[in-house]
Design an enzyme around this catalytic site. Structure first.
Site, short mmCIF file in Angstrom:
data_model
loop_
_atom_site.label_atom_id
_atom_site.label_comp_id
_atom_site.label_asym_id
_atom_site.label_seq_id
_atom_site.Cartn_x
_atom_site.Cartn_y
_atom_site.Cartn_z
N ASP A 151 15.37 14.78 17.65
CA ASP A 151 16.64 14.76 16.92
C ASP A 151 17.24 13.37 17.15
OD1 ASP A 151 18.95 15.66 15.56
OD2 ASP A 151 19.92 16.03 17.48
N ASP A 169 19.32 18.63 21.29
CA ASP A 169 20.40 18.98 22.20
C ASP A 169 21.46 19.89 21.59
OD1 ASP A 169 21.31 16.63 20.59
OD2 ASP A 169 23.15 16.97 21.73
N ASP A 217 19.74 22.71 16.74
CA ASP A 217 18.36 22.42 17.13
C ASP A 217 17.65 23.65 17.70
OD1 ASP A 217 18.48 19.73 16.42
OD2 ASP A 217 19.30 19.15 18.37
#
Length: 635
Positions: free
Chosen positions: A336, A527, A531
């Site tokens: 990410d 995080d 996600d």
């Protein structure tokens, strides 16, 4: 008081468990010592044959009673072809052919090996439990104007707990008053204390080093950071790695194969006229003792458990040995962007004033425009300005474009390029990132570029990840495509997919997984709450636990307890070392045993030699496995 007594009872229960393990070890030593003494007496004392047989029998039961009992239990369960069955069969056979000292010695040496191996496992568990000794036994809670000492489990949400210097923070919360440096080493591995003050979030398991803090509880004890971490560690050994599953399946084939071969060795040669039954039964018994797979069965789980402990010392929590094994097989890692590769906080990164306009003048007018806004971009402008504007102004929002600010002597506009074009202030340059354009009246002053800064050391961290054997790096983000591309280009990311919803991330991840080389796995690092689905879908989910959401941590297989993305490379390195140790044990144990079995078949290996071979290989494998627990802290 009653709640504190419950906590004390829980602590006593834990201590009694430890004392129970110690008692078990003492009892084992006592039984083995007694068996050894009886054996020495039976061999060297001038006794009638009946007494000698009785002493050998007693010694055999003392040393091997548990093995015989376990073998019988397994027979009734229908799952009897294990090392207990092999040891029982070999030793009883030795009694049958009159080799009583050797039969007893089989059990004594096997018991000594088991004792040393169990001690090693217990030590590794104690090391990890000591490492994760985060839980506070009590909490000082403010109730009715008094400070009461209670068990952390009894503290309710929004209650105020007081933490004094040297005490552990018992529950997660927000600092209400006081300031202190917190020692976070046990929790995150960070050696530098973190300063906290009112409105800062604090996590349970950290220690106040120099100040008194009053903390409002935001999570119940069962959901606190320390409880979640302890649950992860306690359950870590519950998930078996593919290598361990291989050993389990291997034993189901290996044991009946060995027993069948031993029967053939005992029966076929004498029936074919090559020697007598006694000679070949002796060789078959040696064959059985040598073939016991205890070195594999015990050293492989110990290797993985040691690797998990080594990772925990480095602020990396691995939820099971299967996850550690997957870490060693990573071919691709997808990241990410916001909060993982970048800090998740906006900053002014570039200034583009027009000719004749100074950088200070541009920033001053931008700060005047953003002074009353709480938007993250506005906060980044004010942080760059570094002062508080005292000028009175009137703010009007221009939907989808920016704001108009009326001050005592002028009008200031701040917004996107579309706003500047609407004002007709001239040619406005387009930027791929987030830009705040500023105009005073009808004069264009320039723009500020706002960006989410890269995490410190991220370039080196990704270089180390590649050096650890990961061949592809990808970025899957919901952010703007142009911004994502700039970040990917700067970091040398191989694959960049932007403007993705959570379900889109899963689809892109599945494409990565499908294109991966055979035997290699794909990890996702994230995080945020968004996600969690993709972390669950990946072959291996890695959460940035220091900053990550509860949902991400829960969904992940590996949790990096610091904000340091470089720990991913450390985790891959630890997993690789652990797996190498596992295969060293497999090759060493099987290779050595096969060699000795061949010697036994040709009459060059006695039962005594078989005993030493079996115990020796097991101890060598365990000693090698203990190397996984010597992984030092990685800076």
């Amino acid at each position: 008081m009653e709640s504190l007594m419950k906590s004390h009872q829980s602590h006593e229960h834990c201590c009694s468990h430890e004392h129970g393990v110690e008692r078990s070890f003492r009892n084992t030593l006592f039984l083995l010592g007694g068996a050894l003494a009886l054996t020495v007496a039976a061999v060297y004392a001038p006794l009638p044959e009946t007494f000698r047989v009785a002493l050998f029998g007693a010694a055999y039961l003392l040393a091997g009673g548990n093995v015989l009992l376990e073998a019988v239990r397994n027979i009734f369960k229908g799952d009897f072809l294990d090392e207990n069955f092999l040891m029982a069969l070999a030793s009883i056979g030795a009694f049958a052919i009159g080799e009583m000292p050797e039969a007893v010695s089989v059990m004594i040496f096997y018991g000594i090996g088991e004792y040393l191996q169990d001690s090693a496992v217990a030590k590794s568990r104690r090391n990890i439990e000591k490492l994760m000794d985060l839980r506070s036994d009590y909490a000082n809670v403010r109730r009715d104007g008094r400070i009461l000492t209670v068990a952390p489990e009894t503290v309710a949400l929004r209650e105020i707990v007081v933490v004094k210097p040297g005490e552990k923070v018992p529950l997660d919360g927000i600092v209400q008053s006081g300031s202190a440096f917190l020692d976070t080493r046990a929790l995150t591995g960070e050696t530098v204390p973190r300063r906290v003050s009112p409105r800062d979030e604090v996590l349970s398991g950290t220690i106040s080093t120099d100040g008194v803090l009053e903390i409002q509880v935001t999570r119940p004890f069962a959901e606190s950071t320390v409880s979640r971490i302890l649950d992860l560690v306690r359950n870590a050994a519950g998930k078996k790695a593919p290598t361990e599953k291989f050993i389990t399946k291997f034993a189901r084939i290996y044991t009946p194969l060995v027993v069948g071969m031993a029967l053939l060795v005992a029966v076929v040669p004498p029936l074919a006229g090559f020697g007598n039954f006694s000679e070949w039964i002796y060789k078959a018994l040696s064959f059985l003792i040598i073939s016991c797979p205890c070195a594999l069965v015990l050293s492989i789980p110990l290797s993985f458990f040691g690797g998990i402990g080594g990772a925990a010392r480095n602020g990396i929590l691995v939820k099971g040995s299967n996850c550690l094994e997957l870490l060693s097989r990573l071919g691709s890692i997808a990241f990410d962007k916001t909060g993982t590769l970048t800090q998740g906080v906006f900053h002014v990164v570039e200034y583009h004033p027009e000719p004749g306009i100074s950088r200070e003048e541009l920033l001053h007018n931008a700060a005047l425009a953003e002074a009353q806004s709480n938007h993250p971009i506005a906060k980044s402008v004010l942080a760059a300005y570094g002062r508080v504007s005292r000028e009175k102004s009137e703010v009007r929002e221009i939907a989808g474009m920016g704001i108009e600010v009326l001050t005592a002597d002028c009008v200031i506009y701040a917004g996107n390029a579309k706003l500047m074009r609407k004002l007709g202030v001239g040619q406005v340059r387009e930027f791929s990132g987030t830009a705040v354009h500023v105009a005073r009246g009808r004069r264009y002053l320039g723009c500020l570029l706002i960006a989410d800064e890269l995490r410190p050391g991220v370039h080196e961290a990704l270089r180390r990840v590649r050096a650890a054997g990961v061949s592809r790096l990808a970025m899957l983000t919901g952010d703007n495509a142009a911004i994502a591309k700039d970040v990917a280009d700067e970091l040398g990311i191989d694959i960049c997919r932007a403007e993705l919803l959570p379900q889109d991330k899963i689809a892109e991840l599945e494409k990565l997984m499908a294109s991966e080389a055979p035997g290699r796995k794909t990890a996702f690092v994230g995080d945020g709450i968004n996600d969690a689905p993709v972390l669950s879908r990946a072959d291996l989910g890695i959460a940035m636990g220091g900053i990550g959401s509860d949902a991400a941590i829960e969904a992940a297989d590996v949790v990096i307890m610091t904000d340091d993305i470089g720990r991913i490379a450390a985790a891959v390195g630890i997993a690789g070392k652990t797996k190498w140790i596992v295969w060293e044990n497999i090759i060493m144990a099987l290779g050595f045993k096969c060699a000795v079995m061949v010697f036994a078949l040709f009459g060059y290996a006695t039962v005594w030699f078989a005993i030493f071979a079996d115990v020796g290989v097991a101890l060598l494998a365990v000693a090698n496995a203990l190397r996984a627990m010597t992984i030092r802290k990685i800076d």
